[in-house]
Scaffold this motif. Sequence first.
Motif, PDB file in Angstrom:
ATOM      1  N   LYS A  94      -6.852  -0.775   8.557  1.00 54.65           N
ATOM      2  CA  LYS A  94      -6.801   0.419   8.405  1.00 54.65           C
ATOM      3  C   LYS A  94      -5.461   0.538   7.307  1.00 54.65           C
ATOM      4  CE  LYS A  94      -6.032   5.135   9.889  1.00 54.65           C
ATOM      5  NZ  LYS A  94      -5.738   6.198  11.089  1.00 54.65           N
ATOM      6  N   ARG A 125      -5.986  -1.218   4.244  1.00 54.68           N
ATOM      7  CA  ARG A 125      -6.551  -0.303   3.091  1.00 54.68           C
ATOM      8  C   ARG A 125      -5.694   0.624   2.544  1.00 54.68           C
ATOM      9  NH1 ARG A 125     -10.808  -0.724   7.036  1.00 54.68           N
ATOM     10  NH2 ARG A 125     -10.078   1.196   7.850  1.00 54.68           N
ATOM     11  N   ARG A 126      -4.775   1.396   3.580  1.00 57.92           N
ATOM     12  CA  ARG A 126      -4.007   2.384   2.934  1.00 57.92           C
ATOM     13  C   ARG A 126      -2.824   1.929   2.120  1.00 57.92           C
ATOM     14  NH1 ARG A 126      -2.184   4.367   7.777  1.00 57.92           N
ATOM     15  NH2 ARG A 126      -0.121   3.083   7.772  1.00 57.92           N
ATOM     16  N   GLU A 142      -3.118  -0.925  -0.096  1.00 60.76           N
ATOM     17  CA  GLU A 142      -4.235  -1.399  -1.154  1.00 60.76           C
ATOM     18  C   GLU A 142      -4.121  -0.095  -2.142  1.00 60.76           C
ATOM     19  OE1 GLU A 142      -8.345  -2.946  -2.410  1.00 60.76           O
ATOM     20  OE2 GLU A 142      -7.612  -3.827  -0.446  1.00 60.76           O
ATOM     21  N   ALA A 143      -4.682   1.004  -1.491  1.00 66.72           N
ATOM     22  CA  ALA A 143      -4.837   2.295  -2.153  1.00 66.72           C
ATOM     23  C   ALA A 143      -3.514   2.684  -2.901  1.00 66.72           C
ATOM     24  CB  ALA A 143      -5.184   3.508  -1.233  1.00 66.72           C
TER      25      ALA A 143
END
Length: 64
Positions: free
Chosen positions: A13, A16-17, A19-20
């Motif tokens: 999680k 992903r955060r 990478e965004a």
Amino acid sequence: MAQTPQQRAANAKFARREEAKMGKPVSTTKRATDQKAPISKGWIVVLAFVLCGGLIFELLRLFF
């Protein structure tokens, strides 16, 4: 020490955060289509006259 399933999910999680936050490569981003200006051209002319008009009139008064 091995990761627990909860740690693995939390790490995924977080990844992903992060990478965004980094953004996307240029090739994958969509191009913006015809962005409309937040202020009309007429108001820009009025604003420019208010800001620079006094200076122009003062220079005209000094030279003529």
